[in-house]
Enzyme design. Structure first.
Site, short mmCIF file in Angstrom:
data_model
loop_
_atom_site.label_atom_id
_atom_site.label_comp_id
_atom_site.label_asym_id
_atom_site.label_seq_id
_atom_site.Cartn_x
_atom_site.Cartn_y
_atom_site.Cartn_z
N ASP A 332 0.84 -1.19 0.00
CA ASP A 332 0.00 0.00 0.00
C ASP A 332 0.89 1.25 0.00
O ASP A 332 2.12 1.17 0.11
CB ASP A 332 -0.95 -0.02 1.20
CG ASP A 332 -2.25 0.73 0.94
OD1 ASP A 332 -2.25 1.63 0.06
OD2 ASP A 332 -3.25 0.44 1.61
N GLU A 530 -10.15 6.98 4.75
CA GLU A 530 -9.31 6.33 5.77
C GLU A 530 -8.66 7.36 6.69
O GLU A 530 -8.36 8.48 6.30
CB GLU A 530 -8.24 5.50 5.09
CG GLU A 530 -7.36 6.28 4.13
CD GLU A 530 -6.42 5.40 3.36
OE1 GLU A 530 -5.69 4.62 3.99
OE2 GLU A 530 -6.42 5.47 2.11
#
Length: 683
Positions: A332, A530
């Protein structure tokens, strides 16, 4: 239901649902202590032995071709293939110079000036032109290996101006409609192909266990079976056989346990035994691998204190060896920098753990230099580099990029009529209709007559920004305007089209019981994504008291609108636009009807389709949505696995027209207590 009861149900499903009778450890069906961690040696049956089904022909010839290519490459060329810069930090000339294998567009990254902000309204032609330049530059590199471009297309091609914004995953989980999920994935792949790109960082297959998490809406459900059931449809819809012009590489993310962190903290620590990790968070990956997914993204979270990016056991022993995944593993965004002893530009631990492609958006040149040196120093074995490059090449061959024309010459590239098309908007509208969950309908106030005098109010009633949520046009979605989202209709616009006597007054201050016969009040959360969207004690979303799930306490000005209209003496239909269930007892008490609408995206008109009768007075569309998550009955009731978890509405609850409401107007209302923060800080 107690935690271990849920584990037994999950285990029974694994055995029956995927036919894995011989591969599920019997002990996994027994009660276990979450903190009693055992490590599977890769031979036991905690994890099933799967056989991946590649989306396009596989065979000895392809593997021989891969081996020959790897043997012919220099170390620098190999590491270049493993490196993924962001498009605002690299030029086509650098792609050629460094043999870059992949690039990405993170949330809110668009074509534009190099090392600049890009153009939020970049036309399709700008995407195609940049894709063409980067692709052609890769062909001119010393290796000649074509580049692929990945993008966060998580609910449609949501970074691109004019794309269809489909409802987020949580809404699709409410539909339980596998064919619909597949069709939406196919439409998304088509809209990605229009921009000339090859790879979608989707679907998110998290099994969320604590709704404080700001990514809850990216999850189909709290239920592993439901998430797994929809995952393969999403993968198949995006990828097809990877031999057609309207397919893209799919990515199952975020491996593994991202939805299980303590207190729902983004990028936090998932404290759970390996058996429970496999039972709860494994099934969607089993489903994705069986469907032939070609990429898996490793999560930011830790498992029992160690960052996933360094978890060799879970990445190599389990994912690659036991589960049989033979595609590529991608990190990520700068996640390797969180590994102990690592930085964003140097992490031998992550390479050795089994990650193949490294999402290093800005420090990519330093990453190449440090990785090359670590191989020369013997810190990273050449065999690990060769495995990574082999997997990257395998995916590229299967995706047909070696034989593909440059992006500008591909059949769908630049076809603007396919982006945000009428057909895709109709599909999104169908998804909205099917996702609505009716939680209360006192005295059958719904459905409404289309000729009724309706007052429409609420902050989310006429806002594309709020109904689309995060990961839309930008990362958090907070800086969007309705001009940034030109496709579709707001909820108010949908009501206006079906109810000619409806009127809009956002704050409800003009309510008049003598003329207004019913009110639809659309309230909800602001956009978030997020981290910023976590409901956490440190108030990361910028509101005092953000540690509470209570809608009334978190959004008092919106609650006041509902109360104002209720006190005027007319029936209130409350529509909640949110990325997760919230504690809404106070709202429910003021509402004659209550609808969970999730984050509908472009097609807000789908809400009106269900709320109103048709022109003949018949029910046009009934409510069919079922809760993908249970609904909290307290301001701190966020942890689904807590021993004392006792929701107001269970997972799967949802009324249809004519069914009696399970709740009245006298639900107990509890305000946040100090204990809420204590729970937050535990562990």
């Amino acid at each position: 239901m107690r935690v271990n009861d849920r584990a037994k149900i999950a285990c029974r499903w694994l055995v029956g649902g995927l036919g894995m009778t011989a591969v599920i450890l019997l002990g996994a069906c027994n009660d276990s202590d979450d903190t009693d961690v055992t490590i599977d040696d890769g031979q036991s049956s905690i994890w099933p032995a799967l056989k991946a089904e590649p989306p396009s022909p596989d065979g000895v010839n392809m593997e021989s071709r891969i081996a020959d290519m790897v043997d012919s490459m220099t170390l620098e060329e190999k590491v270049g293939q493993m490196t993924q810069p962001q498009i605002d930090a690299i030029t086509p000339a650098q792609v050629k110079q460094y043999n870059i294998g992949t690039v990405l567009s993170g949330g809110g990254t668009w074509p534009g000036s190099y090392n600049g902000d890009g153009d939020k309204h970049a036309p399709v032609s700008a995407w195609v032109n940049l894709a063409n330049e980067l692709f052609n530059a890769s062909l001119e590199s010393s290796s000649g290996i074509p580049l692929i471009w990945g993008i966060d297309a998580v609910h449609g091609n949501n970074n691109v101006y004019g794309a269809t914004i489909f409802p987020h995953h949580i809404a699709l989980g409410a539909t339980r409609d596998e064919d619909l999920v597949k069709s939406i994935a196919q439409a998304t792949a088509e809209e990605v192909a229009v921009t000339g790109l090859d790879w979608a960082f989707a679907p998110t297959v998290a099994v969320v266990r604590n709704i404080r998490w700001g990514r809850t809406y990216e999850s189909y459900s709290q239920n592993p079976e439901l998430v797994a059931k929809l995952t393969d449809d999403a993968v198949e819809g995006l990828q097809g056989t990877l031999t057609k012009d309207d397919t893209v590489i799919a990515t199952a993310k975020h491996y593994i346990g991202d939805g299980g962190t303590t207190n729902g903290n983004d990028q936090g620590n998932t404290q759970i035994s390996e058996e429970r990790l496999a039972e709860i968070h494994g099934p969607p990956y089993f489903s994705a691998i069986k469907a032939g997914v070609q990429a898996v993204m490793v999560s930011f979270n830790s498992w029992n204190g160690q960052k996933m990016s360094a978890q060799k056991h879970l990445i190599t022993d389990v994912l690659k060896n036991k589960l049989g995944f033979d595609g590529l593993v991608v990190s990520d965004y700068n996640a390797i920098g969180q590994v102990e002893g690592c930085t964003n530009s140097s992490c031998a631990k992550a390479v050795n753990a089994g990650i193949d492609v490294f999402m290093v958006p800005y420090e990519w040149q330093d990453f190449i230099a440090s990785t090359v040196q670590q191989v020369k120093d013997g810190v990273i074995p050449m065999s690990r580099i060769n495995d990574a490059v082999s997997r990257i090449l395998r995916v590229k061959i299967r995706a047909g990029v070696f034989d593909a024309a440059p992006p500008a010459q591909r059949p769908l590239a630049g076809k603007t009529d396919l982006l945000g098309s009428k057909e895709h908007l109709a599909l999104a509208r169908k998804a909205v209709r099917e996702s609505l969950v009716l939680l209360k309908n006192r005295n059958n106030v719904l459905p409404l007559d289309s000729e009724a005098q309706v007052l429409v109010a609420g902050k989310s009633s006429d806002s594309m920004k709020r109904q689309a949520g995060g990961w839309t046009s930008s990362w958090q979605g907070t800086d969007n305007t309705d001009e940034d989202l030109p496709v579709g209709h707001t909820i108010w616009e949908g009501i206006q089209a079906q109810a000619p006597n409806a009127r809009l007054d956002t704050d409800g201050s003009s309510v008049d019981a003598s003329t207004d016969k019913v009110a639809i009040v659309v309230v909800g959360e602001p956009p978030y994504a997020e981290f910023m969207g976590d409901i956490a004690a440190d108030s990361r979303i910028g509101k005092a008291g953000a540690d509470t799930l209570s809608f009334a306490e978190s959004y008092p000005e919106q609650f006041a609108v509902v109360k104002r209209i209720h006190d005027a003496g007319i029936p209130v239909v409350t529509v909640l636009v949110s990325g997760r269930p919230l504690y809404t007892n106070a709202l429910l008490n003021l509402s004659d009807a209550f609808v969970a609408a999730w984050l509908p995206g472009s097609a807000g008109a789908g809400v009106a389709d269900v709320l109103f009768r048709d022109d003949t007075g018949e029910i046009a569309y009934d409510f069919t949505g079922k809760l993908p998550f249970s609904w909290p009955n307290g301001p701190c009731m966020a942890d689904i696995d807590a021993e004392d978890y006792d929701p107001l509405f269970e997972f799967g609850y949802g009324l249809r027209y004519g069914q009696a409401s399970a709740v009245g107007n006298n639900l107990p209302v509890t305000k946040r207590e100090k204990a809420c923060k204590t729970v937050m800080q535990a562990g």
